[in-house]
Scaffold this active site. Structure first.
Site, PDB file in Angstrom:
ATOM      1  N   TRP A 190      29.559  75.586  43.624  1.00 23.44           N
ATOM      2  CA  TRP A 190      30.025  74.226  43.508  1.00 23.44           C
ATOM      3  C   TRP A 190      29.127  73.078  42.959  1.00 23.44           C
ATOM      4  CZ3 TRP A 190      29.179  69.343  45.772  1.00 23.44           C
ATOM      5  CH2 TRP A 190      29.944  68.459  45.177  1.00 23.44           C
ATOM      6  N   GLU A 247      33.874  76.673  42.089  1.00 26.38           N
ATOM      7  CA  GLU A 247      34.937  75.852  42.791  1.00 26.38           C
ATOM      8  C   GLU A 247      35.122  74.421  41.920  1.00 26.38           C
ATOM      9  OE1 GLU A 247      33.560  74.475  46.420  1.00 26.38           O
ATOM     10  OE2 GLU A 247      35.311  73.178  46.773  1.00 26.38           O
ATOM     11  N   LYS A 272      36.731  70.905  40.576  1.00 26.38           N
ATOM     12  CA  LYS A 272      36.996  69.404  41.276  1.00 26.38           C
ATOM     13  C   LYS A 272      37.630  68.650  40.228  1.00 26.38           C
ATOM     14  CE  LYS A 272      34.915  66.412  44.537  1.00 26.38           C
ATOM     15  NZ  LYS A 272      34.223  66.060  45.665  1.00 26.38           N
ATOM     16  N   ASP A 315      39.838  74.080  46.349  1.00 30.86           N
ATOM     17  CA  ASP A 315      39.897  73.305  47.391  1.00 30.86           C
ATOM     18  C   ASP A 315      40.858  72.059  47.520  1.00 30.86           C
ATOM     19  OD1 ASP A 315      38.879  70.838  48.870  1.00 30.86           O
ATOM     20  OD2 ASP A 315      36.907  71.497  48.866  1.00 30.86           O
ATOM     21  N   HIS A 329      40.755  68.782  45.696  1.00 28.27           N
ATOM     22  CA  HIS A 329      40.079  68.596  44.601  1.00 28.27           C
ATOM     23  C   HIS A 329      41.201  68.492  43.403  1.00 28.27           C
ATOM     24  CE1 HIS A 329      35.623  70.262  45.644  1.00 28.27           C
ATOM     25  NE2 HIS A 329      36.350  69.400  46.522  1.00 28.27           N
ATOM     26  N   HIS A 356      39.254  76.404  49.983  1.00 31.92           N
ATOM     27  CA  HIS A 356      38.429  75.652  50.736  1.00 31.92           C
ATOM     28  C   HIS A 356      39.789  74.772  51.375  1.00 31.92           C
ATOM     29  CE1 HIS A 356      34.218  75.468  49.458  1.00 31.92           C
ATOM     30  NE2 HIS A 356      34.327  76.625  50.079  1.00 31.92           N
ATOM     31  N   ASP A 393      39.544  62.824  48.214  1.00 31.54           N
ATOM     32  CA  ASP A 393      38.863  64.031  48.599  1.00 31.54           C
ATOM     33  C   ASP A 393      37.899  63.721  49.846  1.00 31.54           C
ATOM     34  OD1 ASP A 393      37.905  66.687  48.882  1.00 31.54           O
ATOM     35  OD2 ASP A 393      36.294  66.304  47.795  1.00 31.54           O
ATOM     36  N   ASP A 438      38.135  64.980  53.076  1.00 29.88           N
ATOM     37  CA  ASP A 438      37.550  66.086  53.833  1.00 29.88           C
ATOM     38  C   ASP A 438      37.730  65.917  55.174  1.00 29.88           C
ATOM     39  OD1 ASP A 438      36.407  68.096  51.981  1.00 29.88           O
ATOM     40  OD2 ASP A 438      35.266  66.349  51.159  1.00 29.88           O
ATOM     41  N   ASP A 446      36.898  73.515  54.593  1.00 28.00           N
ATOM     42  CA  ASP A 446      35.865  72.583  54.193  1.00 28.00           C
ATOM     43  C   ASP A 446      36.243  70.917  54.691  1.00 28.00           C
ATOM     44  OD1 ASP A 446      33.894  71.516  52.796  1.00 28.00           O
ATOM     45  OD2 ASP A 446      34.561  71.778  50.647  1.00 28.00           O
TER      46      ASP A 446
HETATM   47  C1  LIG Z   1      29.653  71.014  50.953  1.00 25.09           C
HETATM   48  C2  LIG Z   1      30.696  71.799  50.080  1.00 25.09           C
HETATM   49  O1  LIG Z   1      30.065  72.744  49.296  1.00 25.09           O
HETATM   50  C3  LIG Z   1      31.477  70.877  49.348  1.00 25.09           C
HETATM   51  O2  LIG Z   1      32.308  70.208  50.255  1.00 25.09           O
HETATM   52  C4  LIG Z   1      32.151  71.504  48.124  1.00 25.09           C
HETATM   53  O3  LIG Z   1      32.849  72.613  48.530  1.00 25.09           O
HETATM   54  C5  LIG Z   1      33.218  70.513  47.750  1.00 25.09           C
HETATM   55  O4  LIG Z   1      34.228  70.679  48.081  1.00 25.09           O
HETATM   56  C6  LIG Z   1      32.751  69.202  47.311  1.00 25.09           C
HETATM   57  O5  LIG Z   1      33.764  68.266  47.223  1.00 25.09           O
HETATM   58 MN    MN Z   2      35.019  72.530  48.631  1.00 28.75          MN
END
Ligand SMILES: C[C@H](O)[C@H](O)[C@@H](O)C(=O)CO
Ligand code: MN
Length: 427
Positions: free
Chosen positions: A185, A226, A228, A259, A262, A286, A294, A296, A326
């Site tokens: 990523w 990955e 985004k 993810d 994303h 993810h 995003d 998380d 993630d």
């Molecule tokens: C830390 C990770 O690699 C990161 O979260 C990545 O996977 C991501 O989702 C960035 O938005």
């Molecule tokens: Mn991710």
């Protein structure tokens, strides 16, 4: 085992059996599924390579809950604690910045030896390892570009880092006898509307071709990429968009990583799995919880997580899907964050297995949408919890919220002492 847990399980089993669902067989299948628990929840994505380096790349951790891991040994202890509260045997997902070495090493020069302690620990614990190059939180990513940077020297640095990362992944896979997924990523993108959208994507494509040029044994390492939609500071344009990596992954047999945070806010990855499975060699997830962006957040057992579990089970996609987590929340106990998110992900899979899929399919094929809706709704109050409790007890982990007391004790005895020990050492 507590007899009430067994009695509740037997009663639940009989109910599900009426719909042809063999719950004992379901629990055997569930025990085979590995979740890749991400190490970075344990220390707010800091790592040990350049600990004072700010987190960059358009991602952000908020909160200042005490007790973050400050050394690889602390992080491993925290992971062990979390795994002791989660049913099943799983994997740990490492980022390159989590090197465990006294050597001062640059990202483009990392080698398997810098992760030897992680491998020995994983072996001892019976865990698999996954890996990620860390293309952020570094002076060479300060422009917001890495593999697509216009400067060939900077680009080369990141290409070399990604190549080195794949070799580490292959080493993990070989040593542990479990395939490692190495996921690339990169944060590359523009805050404001770019003039040239094509050139960075052309550079990224060429850079990836170089990164993946060497064939590695797929039993040891599988590559993932990955995408985004946007990040902080790359709101207008991200080089590695979904279309870019869909194209690249399908053309080059790479796993495509989805993810959950994303995509556009109303887009869900559960609805992408069936389509992708028809064309992609494999999928990496993810599992995350975006809240307006995003963000998380720790994953909860919400509709989208349940739908992800359903899609994986109904589409028979578990064989080609690698499930990674993630999220990173520093406002709550970090061990609890792992336990909540991972237990929820397993619960979602269990929910998927306990649906009356055959009857639902038949109703749908017969255009009997009344039966489809009625059954779906009634199954929401079927005794899934009794099956989950039995599974936890059978796997030797705490039933229901009993794990929380263990986390609280660990917080008192271990996590809260970390700051104090560091302060004493300073004096
Ligand atoms: C830390 C990770 O690699 C990161 O979260 C990545 O996977 C991501 O989702 C960035 O938005
Ligand atoms: Mn991710």
């Amino acid at each position: 085992m507590d007899q009430s847990i067994v009695a509740n399980y037997e009663a639940a089993k009989a109910l599900y059996a009426q719909h042809g669902i063999d719950v004992d067989a379901v629990l055997e299948k569930l025990a085979e599924i590995k979740i890749s628990m991400h190490c970075w929840q344990g220390d707010d994505v800091r790592g040990f390579l350049n600990k004072d380096q700010a987190l960059t790349g358009g991602i952000s951790v908020t909160g200042n809950y005490p007790g973050a891991a400050g050394t690889p040994a602390e992080l491993r202890a925290d992971l062990e604690k979390a795994f002791s509260l989660i049913p099943g045997k799983h994997k740990v997902n490492l980022h390159a910045i989590y090197v465990d070495t006294d050597e001062k090493v640059e990202l483009d020069r990392i080698e398997p030896k810098h992760f030897e302690k992680w491998v020995a620990w994983a072996q001892e614990q019976g865990l698999g390892l996954d890996f990620n190059p860390t293309c952020f939180s570094h002076e060479k990513s300060a422009d917001g570009f890495t593999l697509s940077h216009p400067d060939p020297a900077i680009r080369q640095f990141w290409i070399d880092h990604c190549k080195a990362s794949r070799k580490i992944g292959a080493y993990f896979g070989e040593r542990l006898g479990q395939t490692c997924v190495t996921n690339v990523w990169i944060p590359d993108g523009f805050k404001d509307v770019p003039v040239d959208r094509l050139a960075p994507r052309q550079r990224l494509k060429d850079a990836l071709d170089e990164v993946f040029a060497e064939e590695l044994n797929p039993a040891h390492n599988l590559d993932a990429i990955e995408s985004k939609l946007f990040g902080l500071g790359s709101e207008a344009y991200v080089v590695g968009s979904h279309e870019f990596y869909m194209g690249y992954g399908i053309a080059n047999n790479k796993l495509i990583c989805l993810d959950a945070g994303h995509f556009h806010p109303t887009e869900v990855i559960s609805n992408k799995l069936s389509s992708l499975s028809l064309f992609a060699d494999g999928i990496l997830l993810h599992v995350s919880r975006p809240m307006r962006w995003d963000s998380d957040h720790v994953v909860t057992l919400d509709d989208e997580l349940i739908d992800i579990g359903r899609e994986l089970v109904r589409g028979d996609l578990l064989g080609k899907t690698h499930i990674g987590l993630d999220f990173f929340d520093a406002s709550i106990n970090r061990v609890a964050a792992w336990v909540i998110g991972t237990r929820n992900t397993i619960k979602a899979l269990l929910r998927g297995f306990l649906d009356p899929v055959e009857a639902l399919r038949e109703a749908e094929l017969n255009f009997d949408f009344t039966t489809r809706l009625a059954l779906q709704e009634e199954f929401k109050s079927y005794p899934f919890g009794a099956v989950w409790d039995y599974y936890c007890a059978k796997q030797g982990v705490p039933v229901r919220e009993a794990w929380l007391a263990e986390v609280k004790a660990y917080e008192q005895n271990v996590l809260l002492k970390r700051g104090a020990e560091a302060a004493v050492a300073k004096k």
